[in-house]
Design a protein around this motif. Structure first.
Motif, PDB file in Angstrom:
ATOM      1  N   GLY A 137       0.774  -1.227   0.000  1.00 56.67           N
ATOM      2  CA  GLY A 137       0.000   0.000   0.000  1.00 56.67           C
ATOM      3  C   GLY A 137       0.806   1.278   0.000  1.00 56.67           C
ATOM      4  N   THR A 138       2.127   1.179  -0.002  1.00 53.26           N
ATOM      5  CA  THR A 138       2.957   2.390   0.011  1.00 53.26           C
ATOM      6  C   THR A 138       3.642   2.644  -1.323  1.00 53.26           C
ATOM      7  OG1 THR A 138       4.904   1.229   0.871  1.00 53.26           O
ATOM      8  CG2 THR A 138       3.390   2.183   2.494  1.00 53.26           C
ATOM      9  N   THR A 139       3.325   1.856  -2.342  1.00 56.21           N
ATOM     10  CA  THR A 139       4.002   1.999  -3.635  1.00 56.21           C
ATOM     11  C   THR A 139       3.311   2.984  -4.565  1.00 56.21           C
ATOM     12  OG1 THR A 139       2.758   0.231  -4.709  1.00 56.21           O
ATOM     13  CG2 THR A 139       4.774  -0.402  -3.531  1.00 56.21           C
ATOM     14  N   LYS A 140       2.199   3.557  -4.140  1.00 55.22           N
ATOM     15  CA  LYS A 140       1.372   4.451  -4.961  1.00 55.22           C
ATOM     16  C   LYS A 140       0.757   3.716  -6.148  1.00 55.22           C
ATOM     17  CE  LYS A 140       3.599   8.710  -3.495  1.00 55.22           C
ATOM     18  NZ  LYS A 140       3.320   8.456  -2.172  1.00 55.22           N
ATOM     19  N   ASP A 141       0.670   2.389  -6.042  1.00 58.44           N
ATOM     20  CA  ASP A 141       0.005   1.551  -7.037  1.00 58.44           C
ATOM     21  C   ASP A 141      -1.288   1.042  -6.398  1.00 58.44           C
ATOM     22  OD1 ASP A 141      -0.733  -0.156  -9.109  1.00 58.44           O
ATOM     23  OD2 ASP A 141       0.648  -1.735  -8.483  1.00 58.44           O
ATOM     24  N   LYS A 142      -2.281   1.929  -6.324  1.00 57.51           N
ATOM     25  CA  LYS A 142      -3.587   1.583  -5.765  1.00 57.51           C
ATOM     26  C   LYS A 142      -4.638   1.986  -6.791  1.00 57.51           C
ATOM     27  CE  LYS A 142      -6.805   2.723  -2.066  1.00 57.51           C
ATOM     28  NZ  LYS A 142      -7.050   3.635  -0.939  1.00 57.51           N
ATOM     29  N   VAL A 143      -5.350   0.997  -7.305  1.00 59.10           N
ATOM     30  CA  VAL A 143      -6.393   1.245  -8.294  1.00 59.10           C
ATOM     31  C   VAL A 143      -7.636   0.468  -7.850  1.00 59.10           C
ATOM     32  CG1 VAL A 143      -6.963   1.156 -10.736  1.00 59.10           C
ATOM     33  CG2 VAL A 143      -4.576   1.354 -10.046  1.00 59.10           C
ATOM     34  N   CYS A 144      -8.768   1.146  -7.814  1.00 56.38           N
ATOM     35  CA  CYS A 144     -10.035   0.517  -7.380  1.00 56.38           C
ATOM     36  C   CYS A 144      -9.891  -0.139  -6.012  1.00 56.38           C
ATOM     37  CB  CYS A 144     -10.522  -0.488  -8.420  1.00 56.38           C
ATOM     38  SG  CYS A 144     -10.891   0.229 -10.020  1.00 56.38           S
ATOM     39  N   ASN A 145      -9.126   0.479  -5.141  1.00 57.76           N
ATOM     40  CA  ASN A 145      -8.874  -0.002  -3.780  1.00 57.76           C
ATOM     41  C   ASN A 145      -8.132  -1.345  -3.747  1.00 57.76           C
ATOM     42  OD1 ASN A 145      -8.964   0.895  -1.147  1.00 57.76           O
ATOM     43  ND2 ASN A 145     -10.736  -0.348  -0.643  1.00 57.76           N
ATOM     44  N   ILE A 146      -7.420  -1.663  -4.811  1.00 57.41           N
ATOM     45  CA  ILE A 146      -6.580  -2.859  -4.882  1.00 57.41           C
ATOM     46  C   ILE A 146      -5.131  -2.378  -4.957  1.00 57.41           C
ATOM     47  CG2 ILE A 146      -6.012  -4.944  -6.187  1.00 57.41           C
ATOM     48  CD1 ILE A 146      -8.905  -4.816  -7.319  1.00 57.41           C
ATOM     49  N   HIS A 147      -4.293  -2.872  -4.062  1.00 56.74           N
ATOM     50  CA  HIS A 147      -2.917  -2.401  -3.958  1.00 56.74           C
ATOM     51  C   HIS A 147      -1.910  -3.310  -4.669  1.00 56.74           C
ATOM     52  CE1 HIS A 147      -3.579   0.700  -0.880  1.00 56.74           C
ATOM     53  NE2 HIS A 147      -4.542  -0.104  -0.447  1.00 56.74           N
ATOM     54  N   ASP A 148      -0.908  -2.708  -5.253  1.00 58.09           N
ATOM     55  CA  ASP A 148       0.371  -3.335  -5.624  1.00 58.09           C
ATOM     56  C   ASP A 148       0.311  -4.506  -6.603  1.00 58.09           C
ATOM     57  OD1 ASP A 148       1.445  -1.544  -3.767  1.00 58.09           O
ATOM     58  OD2 ASP A 148       1.437  -3.011  -2.157  1.00 58.09           O
ATOM     59  N   MET A 149      -0.559  -4.500  -7.577  1.00 55.33           N
ATOM     60  CA  MET A 149      -0.550  -5.588  -8.559  1.00 55.33           C
ATOM     61  C   MET A 149       0.554  -5.389  -9.603  1.00 55.33           C
ATOM     62  SD  MET A 149      -4.545  -6.591  -9.075  1.00 55.33           S
ATOM     63  CE  MET A 149      -4.249  -8.107  -9.959  1.00 55.33           C
ATOM     64  N   ALA A 150       0.892  -4.136  -9.889  1.00 55.87           N
ATOM     65  CA  ALA A 150       1.943  -3.859 -10.869  1.00 55.87           C
ATOM     66  C   ALA A 150       3.289  -3.636 -10.194  1.00 55.87           C
ATOM     67  CB  ALA A 150       1.590  -2.625 -11.707  1.00 55.87           C
ATOM     68  N   SER A 151       3.264  -3.194  -8.984  1.00 54.20           N
ATOM     69  CA  SER A 151       4.498  -2.817  -8.290  1.00 54.20           C
ATOM     70  C   SER A 151       4.702  -3.661  -7.037  1.00 54.20           C
ATOM     71  CB  SER A 151       4.438  -1.345  -7.889  1.00 54.20           C
ATOM     72  OG  SER A 151       4.426  -0.522  -9.020  1.00 54.20           O
ATOM     73  N   ASN A 152       5.879  -3.651  -6.548  1.00 56.83           N
ATOM     74  CA  ASN A 152       6.316  -4.261  -5.297  1.00 56.83           C
ATOM     75  C   ASN A 152       6.884  -5.659  -5.505  1.00 56.83           C
ATOM     76  OD1 ASN A 152       6.976  -3.704  -2.736  1.00 56.83           O
ATOM     77  ND2 ASN A 152       5.054  -4.315  -1.832  1.00 56.83           N
ATOM     78  N   CYS A 153       6.080  -6.722  -5.432  1.00 56.40           N
ATOM     79  CA  CYS A 153       6.654  -8.065  -5.564  1.00 56.40           C
ATOM     80  C   CYS A 153       5.734  -8.976  -6.369  1.00 56.40           C
ATOM     81  CB  CYS A 153       6.926  -8.672  -4.195  1.00 56.40           C
ATOM     82  SG  CYS A 153       5.500  -8.764  -3.118  1.00 56.40           S
ATOM     83  N   MET A 154       6.326 -10.018  -6.946  1.00 57.38           N
ATOM     84  CA  MET A 154       5.541 -11.005  -7.694  1.00 57.38           C
ATOM     85  C   MET A 154       4.806 -11.886  -6.694  1.00 57.38           C
ATOM     86  SD  MET A 154       8.164 -11.982 -10.720  1.00 57.38           S
ATOM     87  CE  MET A 154       6.912 -12.742 -11.731  1.00 57.38           C
TER      88      MET A 154
END
Length: 127
Positions: free
Chosen positions: A53-70
């Motif tokens: 939730g700190t990667t600024k990758d939040k869309v439709c209240n879903i966090h970190d699907m594109a960023s952070n980790c696989m």
């Protein structure tokens, strides 16, 4: 771990499990239908691992699907190299490579491996 997250808390009224590939793909379709047309191809926007939730990758209240980790999921891979099989599929983008993106499938890993770039996402079922 994902199955036991809410096991001892009967007050929340939910059960959890490791996300399956269908749910992962459905989340991407939903995000794109809500006006984020090319989210399936979005690459990581961060270059180091971060708290969820700190990667600024939040869309439709879903966090970190594109960023952070696989993310580990229940999808099975038939990938084999030599005598070693790699049955576990990882999904999504990752901080350590800009080659990965939201809908990316890393074909094969070993469930006993642990890397800073691997994590998991749970799916929550309402009882």
């Amino acid at each position: 771990i994902s199955r036991n997250m809410y096991k001892n808390d009967s007050s929340v009224g939910v059960e959890s499990d490791l996300v399956n590939s269908y749910a992962y793909d459905t989340a991407i379709v939903y995000i794109q239908a809500m006006g984020n047309d090319n989210y399936a191809n979005k690459k990581s926007i961060n270059t180091s691992i971060a708290n969820t939730g700190t990667t600024k990758d939040k869309v439709c209240n879903i966090h970190d699907m594109a960023s952070n980790c696989m993310e580990w999921n229940t999808e099975y891979s038939t990938f084999k190299m030599g005598s070693t099989t790699y049955p576990c599929v990882l999904r999504g983008g990752c901080y350590y490579s800009n080659s990965f993106y939201t809908a990316f499938r890393h074909d094969g890993d070993i469930a006993t491996n642990s890397y800073s770039g691997n994590c998991f996402r749970t799916i929550v079922y309402i009882k």
